[in-house]
Each structure stands twice: as C-alpha cells, then as structure tokens.
Scaffold this active site. Structure first.
Site, PDB file in Angstrom:
ATOM      1  CG  ASP A  54      -2.010  -1.014   1.182  1.00 28.08           C
ATOM      2  OD1 ASP A  54      -2.234  -1.570   0.095  1.00 28.08           O
ATOM      3  OD2 ASP A  54      -2.645  -1.269   2.219  1.00 28.08           O
ATOM      4  CD  GLU A  72      -5.343 -10.798   1.010  1.00 29.80           C
ATOM      5  OE1 GLU A  72      -4.561 -10.827   0.038  1.00 29.80           O
ATOM      6  OE2 GLU A  72      -4.957 -10.797   2.195  1.00 29.80           O
ATOM      7  CB  THR A 123      -2.488 -13.882  -3.275  1.00 34.44           C
ATOM      8  OG1 THR A 123      -2.295 -14.482  -1.986  1.00 34.44           O
ATOM      9  CG2 THR A 123      -3.685 -12.960  -3.213  1.00 34.44           C
ATOM     10  CD  GLU A 132      -5.490 -10.643  -6.766  1.00 35.09           C
ATOM     11  OE1 GLU A 132      -4.592 -10.220  -5.985  1.00 35.09           O
ATOM     12  OE2 GLU A 132      -6.664 -10.236  -6.756  1.00 35.09           O
ATOM     13  CG  LEU A 165       6.469 -10.703  -4.544  1.00 32.01           C
ATOM     14  CD1 LEU A 165       7.604 -11.676  -4.832  1.00 32.01           C
ATOM     15  CD2 LEU A 165       6.924  -9.643  -3.574  1.00 32.01           C
TER      16      LEU A 165
END
Length: 574
Positions: A166, A251, A406, A444, A447
């Site tokens: 973020d 999530e 992920t 997804e 990184l």
C-alpha cells in the site's frame, strides 16, 4: 494489497468433484452440536487419502470434445491488470484521465483482456450514510469501455494503507470511524488491546451500531447502490467479476500480520478476536459445550515470534481439546462472515451476467511447519491432516463465487529456508480443494514482478498440466489478475516480455474479445441453499493434491532469452 514478503527478492506482494450438492444451513448453534455429538477430533485427525483412493468420490467431469478451431481457445486464460490504488483520488476524482487512456491503449496493444480496480467504500460513501457519489467511477468505467476492455471490480470495504504494497491512504468512511471513538471494539483487537482500523471486526456484522444499520446491512446497501447506478455498464457486460472485499486487503481473513502493528516476515502473527463482541460470542460458545472456563489462548506469542517460541504452537497447545475448539470457532466465524456477505452480494447482483469472487491470501510462510501457525492466526485452520481451504471453497461454490488466490508467481527456492515456506505446495493444495468442490479457481501474483521466472511460474500455476490441444483442459484457472499497472510495467524491457507473457496466457492465440468462446457467461443464479456446518466440517478431510507438471509448456523463455532481450533492449530504435 496482499500480503507476502519475499526477502530474497527484496520486494513485497501487495469443477471436478462429483459431489452431491448439500442442503446448507449456516447456523452457529450447529457448530456446537457437531462438537458434542461427533467429537471434534474426528473432524481432522484422519489419514490423508490419495487421488487414486478417492477415485469413486473425486473425479473430473468429462471434457467436451472440440473442433480444431476452438480447441486451443479452450486453454485461453484472460488477464486483468490492476489499476493504480489511487486511480480515483480521496477527493473522488479520476486521476490523470489522459495518461490513463494512453496506458490502457498500451495494455490493449499487448493483448490484455481487461483491468481491475478497487471501488473504495471510503471514497464513494464518504459524505455520510447512504450518500453515495459514483461519478468518478462512472467516468473511469466509461473510459475503459471506450477502450473496448473488460473489468473486474472490487467492493473494497477495507482501508487502503497499512498493508504490504500500500502506497496510499484511503480510510473507511469517517462517520463509521466516528462510532469507534466511543466504541473502539468495532475494530479487530489483539491480545494486548491494539486496535486495527482497516476493517470492521466480524463481531459487529449483525450489530445495529451504525445509525441503526449493521455492518452487513451497510455492505449490502453499498452493493445495491452500485448495481442501481451501473445498470448500463452491467447490461453492456463491461464487468466480468464482482469481487467482494471480506477483510483486510480485501481478503477473507483476520488482520493477523499488520505492518502497522510492527509485524515483519516471517512472523507468525497474532489472533485478532479480543474485541468485546467476539469475546462475548466465544464465552457463549464455550458455555454451550460445558466449558465456561475456557478462554482465548494466552501463550500464542507475538507478531514476530516463530512457532517454537510459543506455548500454543511450540508445546502443542493447538492440538489440545481446548485449542481445537478455539481454532474451530475462530475459523468458522470467518466462514460465516463470508457466507453472509456473499449472500447479500448474490441478492444484489442476481440476474446480472457477472461472477462473484472472493480473495484468499496466500500465507505460505510456516506452511511446511507442522503447526501452520501463520495460517492459523489468519483464520485458515489448515494442518497436514486437516484441509482449511476446502470448507471455504465449498462455501463459495454455493454462491457461484470464484476462489481468487494470491502468490501464483512464488517459488519455494526464492524463500528463506528458516521460514519453512511452501508457496508451490500451497497453490497445489488450494487448486485441488477448489476443484474438489466444483468451484471456480482464479488467481493473482503477490509481488510486482516482470521477470521470466515469475511469468513461467504463473503460467504453470494457471494451467498446471499444460494446454490440451484436443479438448477442454481439466485444470485451468478462470482468469489471472496481474499486479499492477504503472510506469515499471510499461518500461520497454518489461513491456516486451509482458506482451510475450500475455500471449502465452492466451495459449498462443490471438486476443479474443468474446468471453463465451473460452468461458461461461450466464446470469448469476440465486445462491444454493445454506450448507450445514457439519457438512462444511466434512470438507476438512485432507486428500493428496492433484499432480502439477514440473514446468510450464508455454514458457516465455529462460536465461538465454533474458540475455538476448536485454541486448536488444539497449538498441534505441528497436
């Protein structure tokens, strides 16, 4: 965004089971009935069955024979590139429209199918309860539509900021946070009383604390307003997926490893259930099973501990009767939370030609430790003899929701051995769980990476057994969401390799604008009946993961190709 640190890279990561569909009932009281009547140990102390041993239970649906024209398109995996977190500013304005238009054209030229963006609750409903302002998002959606691309949108009920990756701060609405001034227990709380303001605790899901509305009612109203204000885009089939944010970083998990509280990789994290609402719920649960003296673990360590440094994990407290009950309660609360909100999402978008989706974090550190400590503190009750992901997949399947996972790009060899990480085995286990429950698998990368090793690992993850040139492949992800659009991605050296990566995702086929040629596009049906907690716990029986190939058969290249690309990238006119 998501959640994973990879020290060696100095970076941060932001239907196959013939199973009779059960009648569902997500009644919390049933959880305690299961405990008393079945005995909890029977739910997870079972031998692991192999795929061969489960042949009568788990099988792939027969593949559909295809003609030559369509055979390769059946292997096509669409790619959606995440837009910048702050593409809509805190002032509710589309940022740099002309610059974005140029970037979208570059993505389109690379064959990208669409983009993904967060639709921030803290921006749209910032002025006050039910005062929704969708104008900036409508401008963005129109721009994407004009570029002839598709979209995945995320109902982002969490704060942006405080998680790994973020770089901006978008809090949840101020009028919601104001409730927390006098009642800080609306936020997740750790053992020593630290509050996490990223997302409302699931303890207030059904508490009418927000101007008479519950948390779930606020989320439901927001999604209904989105649908009402985006009817034209929905009818035009601009949106392929509506992902519903169900926790920190969007999530379905507890905020067990927050950087804002000092967590660092590979710390085990901490349990996040010490607000008064969840404490009261747990006290009621223990009383129902005749153990009012049971309390939350007081020896589970701190954020940056290793498992063997704690009593709960190191001394096997998690395997005691009390420990098992706590972990069952803790993980089931998460399942109930996801189920109830997805029920509302299904009601809101029923009839629309979209898929619902839910993101699950790839917590790979300590996966190869018998405790799976980092998964447990996040609410994923996963052990070597207990599957913590299959119950989630079963819950999602009743809402026709995709399981978006992920860490697809991560390899074991890139992780420090001291962290006992297993990202490759984790992806394998999760893919098996989703297919076992006839679910929809998507993924997804965690990184921001633009190298051939990451791309090849992603290509292996999305098609674990390669392309099938005669019929629909048995193992294939529905879509890939790629992190993230920005200047780095569009640098010449990165962009050229990225274009090759997109082509390989598409199984060497040209860009296909018609989703119906490689996917299913149907109106969203009403959620199936609720699943009894007993049947969810049946799904914890661990089976051996389906085999993955060692390498992708659609490689973007290797070291030599990387060297040659580097050489040509230095030539300015190429």
């Amino acid at each position: 965004m998501a959640s994973i640190v990879c020290p060696k890279l100095c970076g941060f990561p932001a239907r196959c089971r013939q199973w009779k569909l059960p009648r569902i009932q997500f009644l919390e009281k049933n959880m305690y009935t299961v405990w008393e009547n079945q005995g909890f140990s029977s739910c997870h102390q079972k031998s692991i069955k192999t795929p061969r041993a489960l042949a009568s239970e788990v099988s792939f649906k027969a593949s559909t024979p295809l003609n030559d024209k369509d055979s390769m398109l059946a292997n096509y995996v669409p790619i959606y590139v995440m837009l910048q977190l702050e593409i809509i500013t805190n002032d509710n304005v589309l940022k740099d429209k002309e610059g974005l238009k140029k970037q979208l054209k570059q993505l389109k030229d690379a064959g990208v199918d669409g983009v993904m963006c967060d639709v921030w609750w803290g921006i749209v409903e910032s002025k006050g309860p039910k005062e929704y302002d969708w104008r900036a998002y409508r401008t963005l959606f129109q721009l994407v539509q004009d570029c002839k691309m598709k979209m995945q949108v995320v109902m982002s009920f969490h704060q942006c900021g405080g998680n790994i990756g973020d770089v901006v701060n978008i809090p949840i609405p101020h009028w919601v946070r104001d409730v927390g001034v006098t009642d800080p227990d609306i936020f997740y709380t750790d053992r020593v009383g630290n509050r996490n303001v990223e997302y409302l605790t699931i303890g207030v899901d059904n508490q009418p604390l927000f101007g008479g509305r519950t948390a779930i009612e606020m989320y439901s109203d927001y999604m209904k307003s989105f649908k009402e204000n985006m009817v034209d885009f929905l009818e035009a089939e601009l949106f392929t997926d509506i992902e519903v944010g169900l926790g920190p970083a969007g999530e379905l998990r507890y905020p067990s490893y927050p950087q804002s509280q000092g967590w660092a990789f590979p710390g085990i994290g901490e349990f996040q259930c010490y607000d008064k609402y969840l404490k009261a719920d747990f006290e009621e649960a223990t009383t129902k099973v005749g153990h009012p003296e049971w309390e939350f673990p007081n020896d589970a360590g701190e954020y940056n501990n290793k498992p063997n440094e704690t009593g709960f994990f190191g001394s096997k407290g998690y395997l005691s009767e009390k420990g098992k009950f706590f972990l069952t309660w803790y993980s089931n609360k998460l399942l109930i939370h996801g189920d109830e909100i997805l029920e509302e999402a299904n009601k809101a978008f029923m009839g629309c030609k979209v898929k619902l989706a839910c993101k699950i974090s790839g917590i790979h550190w300590w996966y190869k430790d018998e405790t799976h400590a980092a998964e447990l503190t996040a609410g994923y009750y996963n052990l070597n003899d207990r599957d913590g992901y299959c119950p989630i997949a079963r819950m999602l399947s009743r809402h026709y929701a995709a399981f978006n996972f992920t860490c697809l790009e991560m390899r074991n060899s890139e992780q420090p051995t001291s962290a006992k990480s297993g990202p490759q085995e984790l992806v394998q286990q999760v893919f098996t769980a989703v297919k076992r429950e006839e679910g929809i698998m998507a993924g997804e990368n965690a990184l921001e990476r633009y190298d051939y090793k990451a791309y090849n690992q992603i290509l292996l993850s999305v098609r674990p057994n390669g392309v099938n040139r005669k019929e629909s492949p048995k193992l294939k992800m529905e879509a890939l969401t790629f992190l993230r659009l920005g200047d780095d991605l569009l640098l010449k050296k990165n962009y050229n390799l990225f274009k090759r990566f997109v082509k390989k995702l598409h199984a060497d086929q040209e860009y296909c604008s018609d989703l119906r040629k490689y996917s299913t596009v149907v109106p969203l049906e009403r959620s199936k009946p609720k699943i009894p907690i007993e049947e969810l716990l049946e799904a914890t029986e661990r089976i051996q993961s389906f085999p993955f190939d060692d390498h992708t058969d659609m490689s973007v290249g290797g070291q030599l190709d990387d060297f040659i690309d580097g050489f040509f990238n230095m030539i300015p006119f190429l």
